[in-house]
Design a protein around this motif. Structure first.
Motif, short mmCIF file in Angstrom:
data_model
loop_
_atom_site.label_atom_id
_atom_site.label_comp_id
_atom_site.label_asym_id
_atom_site.label_seq_id
_atom_site.Cartn_x
_atom_site.Cartn_y
_atom_site.Cartn_z
N LEU A 203 0.85 -1.19 0.00
CA LEU A 203 0.00 0.00 0.00
C LEU A 203 0.89 1.24 0.00
CD1 LEU A 203 -2.87 1.28 0.38
CD2 LEU A 203 -2.44 1.16 2.85
N ASP A 204 0.75 2.09 -1.03
CA ASP A 204 1.51 3.34 -1.11
C ASP A 204 0.56 4.48 -0.75
OD1 ASP A 204 3.16 5.47 -1.61
OD2 ASP A 204 3.69 4.88 -3.65
N VAL A 205 0.79 5.10 0.40
CA VAL A 205 -0.10 6.12 0.93
C VAL A 205 0.43 7.50 0.52
CG1 VAL A 205 -1.08 7.13 3.02
CG2 VAL A 205 -0.70 4.66 2.88
N GLY A 206 -0.27 8.12 -0.44
CA GLY A 206 0.22 9.36 -1.01
C GLY A 206 1.21 9.06 -2.11
N SER A 207 0.76 8.33 -3.13
CA SER A 207 1.67 7.76 -4.12
C SER A 207 2.22 8.77 -5.10
CB SER A 207 0.94 6.67 -4.91
OG SER A 207 -0.20 7.21 -5.57
N GLY A 208 1.54 9.91 -5.29
CA GLY A 208 2.02 10.85 -6.29
C GLY A 208 2.08 10.20 -7.66
N THR A 209 3.18 10.40 -8.37
CA THR A 209 3.33 9.83 -9.71
C THR A 209 3.78 8.38 -9.69
OG1 THR A 209 5.61 10.65 -9.83
CG2 THR A 209 3.88 12.09 -10.68
N GLY A 210 3.92 7.80 -8.51
CA GLY A 210 4.17 6.37 -8.42
C GLY A 210 5.61 5.94 -8.38
N THR A 211 6.52 6.87 -8.10
CA THR A 211 7.93 6.48 -8.09
C THR A 211 8.20 5.43 -7.00
OG1 THR A 211 8.47 8.35 -6.65
CG2 THR A 211 8.66 8.70 -9.02
N GLY A 212 7.55 5.58 -5.85
CA GLY A 212 7.72 4.58 -4.80
C GLY A 212 6.98 3.30 -5.11
N LEU B 44 7.43 -2.47 -6.40
CA LEU B 44 7.02 -3.64 -7.19
C LEU B 44 8.22 -4.31 -7.86
CD1 LEU B 44 3.70 -2.47 -8.89
CD2 LEU B 44 3.99 -4.06 -6.99
N GLN B 45 9.20 -3.49 -8.26
CA GLN B 45 10.38 -4.08 -8.87
C GLN B 45 11.25 -4.79 -7.84
OE1 GLN B 45 11.51 -0.35 -10.74
NE2 GLN B 45 11.03 -1.14 -12.76
N ARG B 46 11.23 -4.30 -6.60
CA ARG B 46 12.03 -4.93 -5.53
C ARG B 46 11.34 -6.15 -4.96
NH1 ARG B 46 15.81 -6.75 -3.51
NH2 ARG B 46 17.36 -5.81 -2.13
N PHE B 47 10.00 -6.15 -4.98
CA PHE B 47 9.22 -7.28 -4.47
C PHE B 47 8.43 -7.86 -5.65
CE2 PHE B 47 9.84 -4.51 -0.76
CZ PHE B 47 10.30 -5.42 0.18
N PRO B 48 9.04 -8.74 -6.42
CA PRO B 48 8.45 -9.18 -7.69
C PRO B 48 7.17 -9.99 -7.55
CG PRO B 48 10.45 -10.41 -7.20
CD PRO B 48 10.39 -9.29 -6.21
N ASP B 49 6.85 -10.48 -6.36
CA ASP B 49 5.62 -11.26 -6.16
C ASP B 49 4.47 -10.41 -5.65
OD1 ASP B 49 6.90 -13.64 -6.93
OD2 ASP B 49 7.65 -13.97 -4.90
N ALA B 50 4.70 -9.11 -5.52
CA ALA B 50 3.71 -8.25 -4.89
C ALA B 50 2.82 -7.55 -5.91
CB ALA B 50 4.40 -7.20 -4.02
N LYS C 174 2.83 5.05 -16.39
CA LYS C 174 4.18 4.53 -16.12
C LYS C 174 4.16 3.02 -15.91
CE LYS C 174 6.21 8.44 -13.62
NZ LYS C 174 6.79 8.79 -12.30
N ALA C 175 3.18 2.55 -15.13
CA ALA C 175 3.07 1.12 -14.88
C ALA C 175 2.88 0.36 -16.19
CB ALA C 175 1.93 0.85 -13.91
N HIS C 176 2.06 0.91 -17.07
CA HIS C 176 1.84 0.27 -18.37
C HIS C 176 3.14 0.18 -19.15
CE1 HIS C 176 0.79 0.18 -22.69
NE2 HIS C 176 -0.20 -0.60 -22.29
N ASP C 177 3.91 1.28 -19.18
CA ASP C 177 5.16 1.31 -19.93
C ASP C 177 6.16 0.30 -19.38
OD1 ASP C 177 4.10 3.28 -21.51
OD2 ASP C 177 5.14 4.94 -20.50
N LEU C 178 6.11 0.04 -18.08
CA LEU C 178 7.06 -0.89 -17.45
C LEU C 178 6.53 -2.33 -17.43
CD1 LEU C 178 8.17 1.30 -14.40
CD2 LEU C 178 9.59 0.67 -16.37
N GLY C 179 5.35 -2.53 -17.98
CA GLY C 179 4.77 -3.87 -17.96
C GLY C 179 4.24 -4.28 -16.60
N LEU C 180 3.91 -3.28 -15.75
CA LEU C 180 3.45 -3.56 -14.39
C LEU C 180 1.98 -3.23 -14.17
CD1 LEU C 180 6.53 -2.10 -12.45
CD2 LEU C 180 6.03 -4.51 -12.88
N ALA C 181 1.28 -2.89 -15.24
CA ALA C 181 -0.10 -2.41 -15.08
C ALA C 181 -0.98 -3.43 -14.38
CB ALA C 181 -0.68 -2.06 -16.45
N GLY C 182 -0.78 -4.70 -14.62
CA GLY C 182 -1.60 -5.71 -14.00
C GLY C 182 -1.35 -5.90 -12.52
N ARG C 183 -0.31 -5.24 -11.99
CA ARG C 183 0.02 -5.40 -10.58
C ARG C 183 -0.28 -4.15 -9.76
NH1 ARG C 183 6.13 -6.91 -10.57
NH2 ARG C 183 5.75 -6.94 -8.31
N VAL C 184 -0.94 -3.15 -10.36
CA VAL C 184 -1.21 -1.89 -9.66
C VAL C 184 -2.70 -1.56 -9.72
CG1 VAL C 184 -0.77 0.59 -9.57
CG2 VAL C 184 1.07 -0.96 -10.25
N ARG C 185 -3.25 -1.21 -8.56
CA ARG C 185 -4.60 -0.67 -8.50
C ARG C 185 -4.51 0.72 -7.90
NH1 ARG C 185 -9.16 -0.89 -4.67
NH2 ARG C 185 -8.01 -2.30 -3.28
#
Length: 294
Positions: A63-72, A77-83, A101-112
């Motif tokens: 859970l990213d509280v105050g995610s902004g543009t999603g840098t955190g 997600l890259q550090r915890f590949p199963d998350a 950004k998540a789409h460009d990195l191929g992570l869109a399916g792992r972010v809500r």
């Protein structure tokens, strides 16, 4: 912060915000992205600390509280590949940027993404293994209430990482200033005073509040990043963007001489402009707390 990270203390709620507009979001997004690019080693060091303390316990939901543009969000997600991650922010525009950004990195399916003003509502996020709040908590009207909500959202044994700052990055040589050196120190003092008045927890020690919320504080670190001259192009853009916001904010708080010096620095048509200087450096600090729900 809630979108956060306002490097000038305006609306950085990575959760950063309370009633922002597209122009404000665009300017803040640029700073957040440059901050992540220029200070990536600092963020990596913080996430490494979290990863070490999470050893032996699976991290499936973040859970990213105050995610902004999603840098955190994306770095976690890259550090915890199963998350998978839930990104909370009050700015729909920030969340759109995160999704792109998540789409460009191929992570869109792992972010809500969830749009929520945490000063009024705590959304339904279920149970998470790791919560991350970077430069967002000091923007909250009632940080203790938000910490209590995060405590409830975390599973027993889950971790909360709080990242905060007590000052903004520094770039200028000390001898800058017409007739009086120390221009940047005076700018920093004025901005910090304004931030502390508006946000009492800016630069505060979060250990007592974390303990009051029921957490066990397992790590507290003061981290620094230094980039010597000559700094790279992204760091120059970072310096220019922050100093422009500082100049706009401190028009009524600095001497005419200091304002003239800032105007000269921000005029890149002159040799003294930031893009032409070879004496700029970057010095940034962050405080990290990692706490566990017993």
């Amino acid at each position: 912060m809630t979108h956060t990270h306002d490097h000038q203390g305006h609306h950085h709620g990575h959760g950063h915000g309370h009633g922002t507009d597209a122009g404000t979001d665009e300017a803040l997004a640029e700073i957040l992205d440059l901050d992540a690019e220029v200070l990536r080693p600092l963020q990596t060091e913080m996430i490494d600390h979290v990863h070490t303390l999470a050893a032996g316990t699976p991290i499936r939901r973040v859970l990213d509280v105050g995610s902004g543009t999603g840098t955190g969000t994306l770095a976690l997600l890259q550090r915890f590949p199963d998350a998978e991650a839930i990104a909370l922010d009050s700015s729909v525009e920030m969340l759109r940027r995160l999704e792109a950004k998540a789409h460009d990195l191929g992570l869109a399916g792992r972010v809500r993404t969830v749009a929520a003003d945490l000063d009024t509502t705590w959304p339904s996020v279920g149970t998470v293994d790791l919560a991350w709040a970077s430069a967002s908590l000091h923007h909250m009207a009632d940080p203790a209430r938000v910490l209590a909500a995060m405590f409830t959202a975390l599973r027993p044994g889950g971790l909360l990482a709080v990242v905060e700052l007590d000052s903004f990055p520094r770039f200028l040589p000390h001898d800058l200033g017409i007739g009086r050196p120390g221009l940047e120190e005076r700018c920093q003092a004025a901005v910090t005073a304004a931030n502390t008045a508006a946000m009492p927890m800016f630069g505060a020690d979060w250990t007592p509040l974390l303990r009051q919320a029921g957490f066990t504080v397992e790590l507290s670190r003061h981290l620094t990043a230094d980039i010597p001259a000559p700094i790279p192009a992204a760091a120059r853009r970072y310096a220019e963007t922050i100093l422009r916001r500082t100049r706009a904010r401190l028009t009524d708080h600095l001497s005419p001489e200091d304002l003239t010096t800032l105007d000269t620095l921000l005029d890149n048509t002159t040799p003294a402009g930031i893009v032409h200087r070879d004496d700029l450096t970057v010095h940034a600090t962050r405080f990290l707390w990692v706490a566990r729900r017993p």
